[in-house]
Design an enzyme around this catalytic site. Structure first.
Site, PDB file in Angstrom:
ATOM      1  N   GLY A 210       0.838  -1.196   0.000  1.00 32.64           N
ATOM      2  CA  GLY A 210       0.000   0.000   0.000  1.00 32.64           C
ATOM      3  C   GLY A 210       0.869   1.241   0.000  1.00 32.64           C
ATOM      4  O   GLY A 210       2.040   1.209  -0.385  1.00 32.64           O
ATOM      5  N   CYS A 211       0.299   2.324   0.474  1.00 29.96           N
ATOM      6  CA  CYS A 211       0.997   3.606   0.521  1.00 29.96           C
ATOM      7  C   CYS A 211       2.279   3.484   1.329  1.00 29.96           C
ATOM      8  O   CYS A 211       2.259   3.035   2.472  1.00 29.96           O
ATOM      9  CB  CYS A 211       0.074   4.652   1.145  1.00 29.96           C
ATOM     10  SG  CYS A 211       0.895   6.208   1.500  1.00 29.96           S
TER      11      CYS A 211
END
EC number: 1.8.4.11
Length: 165
Positions: A9-10
Site C-alpha cells: 500500500g501507501c
C-alpha cells in the site's frame, strides 16, 4: 545489518509503522519493480513500479519473521493492487528479498499464514533487482507531516491499532 524491501500500500503508512520499531536502524521509501528512473508522477500513472519501503534492521534485535508478521498486520495481503482507498498497481503486496535465506523464510511464512487467512494471499515474493529512492519529501512523511489530512485519517489510526495490539 540486513535489508528487506516491502510493498503493502501507501509507502507513507508502511514506513510510519516500521521506523518506530526497536531493531530497525533506518527506513527509506522508494520504488521498485517497474520502469527505470521512476518519479512519483510516473508511478501514479502506472509505470509498473511499486511503492516500497527499504527496512534496514539489526537481526540481533528484530527478526525477519517479526517484521513479516507485523507487515501482514498492517496491510491486507489478500487484496490485489489495493489497500483501503488506495487503488493501483503501485499498491500491490510484495516482499523483495536480497538472498535465498530470506526468500525461503518469506515463502514459509506465507505458507503458514495461508492456513490462517480464509482468502488467498496474493503477496508476491521477488528478488530485488532495482530500487530507486523516492523524492525527499516522501521520506519519513508521517514524522514530518503528522497533521496532514491523509496522515490523520489513515496513518494515525493504523499506528494506534498497532500500539494497542
Amino acid at each position: 545489518m540486513k535489508n528487506i524491501v516491502l510493498g503493502g500500500g501507501c509507502f507513507w503508512c508502511v514506513e510510519a509503522v516500521f521506523e518506530r520499531l526497536k531493531g530497525v536502524i533506518d527506513t527509506e521509501v522508494g520504488y521498485s519493480g517497474g520502469n527505470p528512473n521512476p518519479s512519483y508522477e510516473s508511478v501514479c500513472n502506472g509505470d509498473g513500479n511499486i511503492e516500497v519501503v527499504k527496512i534496514n534492521y539489526d537481526e540481533k534485535q528484530i527478526s525477519l519473521l517479526e517484521i513479516l508478521t507485523l507487515f501482514f498486520k498492517i496491510h491486507d495481503p489478500t487484496s490485489i493492487d489495493k489497500q483501503g482507498g488506495d487503488i493501483g498497481i503501485q499498491y500491490r503486496s510484495i516482499i523483495f528479498y536480497e538472498n535465498e535465506e530470506d526468500k525461503i523464510l518469506a515463502q514459509n511464512f506465507i505458507e503458514e499464514q495461508q492456513k490462517i487467512f480464509s482468502k488467498k494471499i496474493v503477496t508476491k515474493i521477488s528478488r530485488l533487482q532495482t530500487y530507486y529512492k523516492a523524492e525527499n519529501y516522501h521520506q519519513h512523511y508521517f514524522i514530518n507531516n503528522p497533521n496532514q489530512g491523509y496522515c490523520q485519517a489513515v496513518i494515525a489510526p493504523k499506528l494506534q491499532k498497532i500500539q494497542s495490539d
